[in-house]
Design a protein around this motif. Sequence first.
Motif, short mmCIF file in Angstrom:
data_model
loop_
_atom_site.label_atom_id
_atom_site.label_comp_id
_atom_site.label_asym_id
_atom_site.label_seq_id
_atom_site.Cartn_x
_atom_site.Cartn_y
_atom_site.Cartn_z
N ALA A 82 0.93 -1.09 0.34
CA ALA A 82 0.15 0.06 0.00
C ALA A 82 0.63 1.44 0.16
O ALA A 82 0.56 2.17 -0.74
CB ALA A 82 -0.94 -0.21 1.48
N ALA A 83 1.62 0.91 0.55
CA ALA A 83 2.73 2.53 0.52
C ALA A 83 3.68 2.43 -0.37
O ALA A 83 4.83 3.80 -0.58
CB ALA A 83 3.81 2.36 1.44
N GLY A 84 3.67 1.31 -0.91
CA GLY A 84 4.71 1.16 -2.53
C GLY A 84 5.95 1.41 -2.36
O GLY A 84 6.78 1.09 -3.17
N ALA A 85 6.23 0.36 -1.33
CA ALA A 85 7.47 -0.20 -1.02
C ALA A 85 8.23 -1.00 -1.30
O ALA A 85 8.53 -2.40 -1.58
CB ALA A 85 7.59 -0.47 0.76
N LEU A 109 12.90 4.84 -1.98
CA LEU A 109 11.88 3.31 -0.71
C LEU A 109 11.75 3.89 0.11
O LEU A 109 11.23 3.31 1.21
CB LEU A 109 13.39 2.53 -1.69
CG LEU A 109 12.82 0.84 -1.33
CD1 LEU A 109 11.89 0.50 -1.95
CD2 LEU A 109 13.58 0.27 -1.95
N PRO A 110 12.84 3.94 0.76
CA PRO A 110 13.85 3.64 2.40
C PRO A 110 12.09 3.99 2.85
O PRO A 110 11.54 4.13 3.63
CB PRO A 110 15.08 4.75 2.54
CG PRO A 110 15.66 4.18 1.15
CD PRO A 110 15.20 4.36 0.58
N GLU A 111 11.57 5.95 2.74
CA GLU A 111 10.71 6.55 2.59
C GLU A 111 9.21 5.87 2.97
O GLU A 111 9.08 5.54 4.05
CB GLU A 111 11.14 7.60 2.45
CG GLU A 111 9.22 8.66 2.99
CD GLU A 111 9.16 9.62 1.91
OE1 GLU A 111 8.30 10.30 2.55
OE2 GLU A 111 10.01 10.39 1.62
N ALA A 112 9.41 5.22 1.82
CA ALA A 112 7.86 4.13 1.43
C ALA A 112 8.50 2.46 2.42
O ALA A 112 7.25 2.75 3.39
CB ALA A 112 8.22 3.40 0.32
N GLY A 118 5.93 1.89 10.26
CA GLY A 118 5.49 3.25 10.86
C GLY A 118 3.57 2.99 10.25
O GLY A 118 3.01 2.67 11.77
N GLY A 119 3.14 3.10 9.36
CA GLY A 119 1.34 2.73 9.70
C GLY A 119 1.14 1.25 9.89
O GLY A 119 -0.29 1.18 10.76
N TYR A 120 1.99 0.08 9.92
CA TYR A 120 1.65 -0.85 10.60
C TYR A 120 1.52 -0.88 11.87
O TYR A 120 0.79 -1.77 12.66
CB TYR A 120 2.66 -2.46 9.78
CG TYR A 120 2.61 -3.34 10.14
CD1 TYR A 120 1.43 -4.26 9.46
CD2 TYR A 120 3.35 -3.42 10.94
CE1 TYR A 120 1.68 -5.69 10.97
CE2 TYR A 120 3.42 -5.31 11.53
CZ TYR A 120 1.83 -5.77 11.60
OH TYR A 120 1.57 -7.58 12.18
N CYS A 121 2.42 -0.74 12.10
CA CYS A 121 2.36 -0.70 13.60
C CYS A 121 1.98 0.67 14.47
O CYS A 121 1.57 0.64 15.83
CB CYS A 121 4.03 0.11 14.03
SG CYS A 121 5.50 -1.77 13.33
N GLY A 122 1.05 1.01 13.99
CA GLY A 122 0.65 2.40 13.93
C GLY A 122 1.33 3.47 15.16
O GLY A 122 1.34 4.03 16.13
N LEU A 123 2.56 3.26 14.50
CA LEU A 123 3.65 4.38 15.38
C LEU A 123 4.17 5.60 14.07
O LEU A 123 4.34 5.65 13.36
CB LEU A 123 4.87 3.00 15.30
CG LEU A 123 6.15 3.65 16.04
CD1 LEU A 123 6.11 3.74 17.13
CD2 LEU A 123 7.26 2.56 15.71
#
Length: 143
Positions: A82-85, A109-112, A118-123
């Motif tokens: 979803a993040a384009g990673a 890529l590192p930002e993605a 972060g999104g997965y962890c809610g962090l």
Amino acid sequence: MYGTCGDWVFVLEDWGAATWSTGWRKVESMRPRPGEEIVCVTVNRFSPPSQILHVPGDERSRRAEFGQDTGEASALDSALHAAGAVFPAIGEVGEAAVVEYFEEHGPRLPEAVFTAVGGYCGLSVDEAVVRAGDLPGVLLPMP
């Protein structure tokens, strides 16, 4: 530097690799425990490639290089997509298309990857707080 966010404890290191990724196989106290989820993102400046290690609670580590998913069809993998990673694979689109895609999208890529994790962890870690050194610090001696 470290902090907490919800149920997560996070550690930010700035020496080019994540301590956990370099030692968890050799150091008993670093091994995942039953029910303990670990997500480790390491740039591995001194020993590429950059990678994501994920232990979803079953004590077994899954690994993916930046640009890939873990192959487990997990919620983390979904977040990476979803993040384009996750970049296309050579087998899917051919080598020339992968090279072209990497040249265009590789710098982000590192930002993605960090956005997906972060999104997965809610962090959410405030970059200004990190840059200012306002998170607690700890020195972790290497065995």
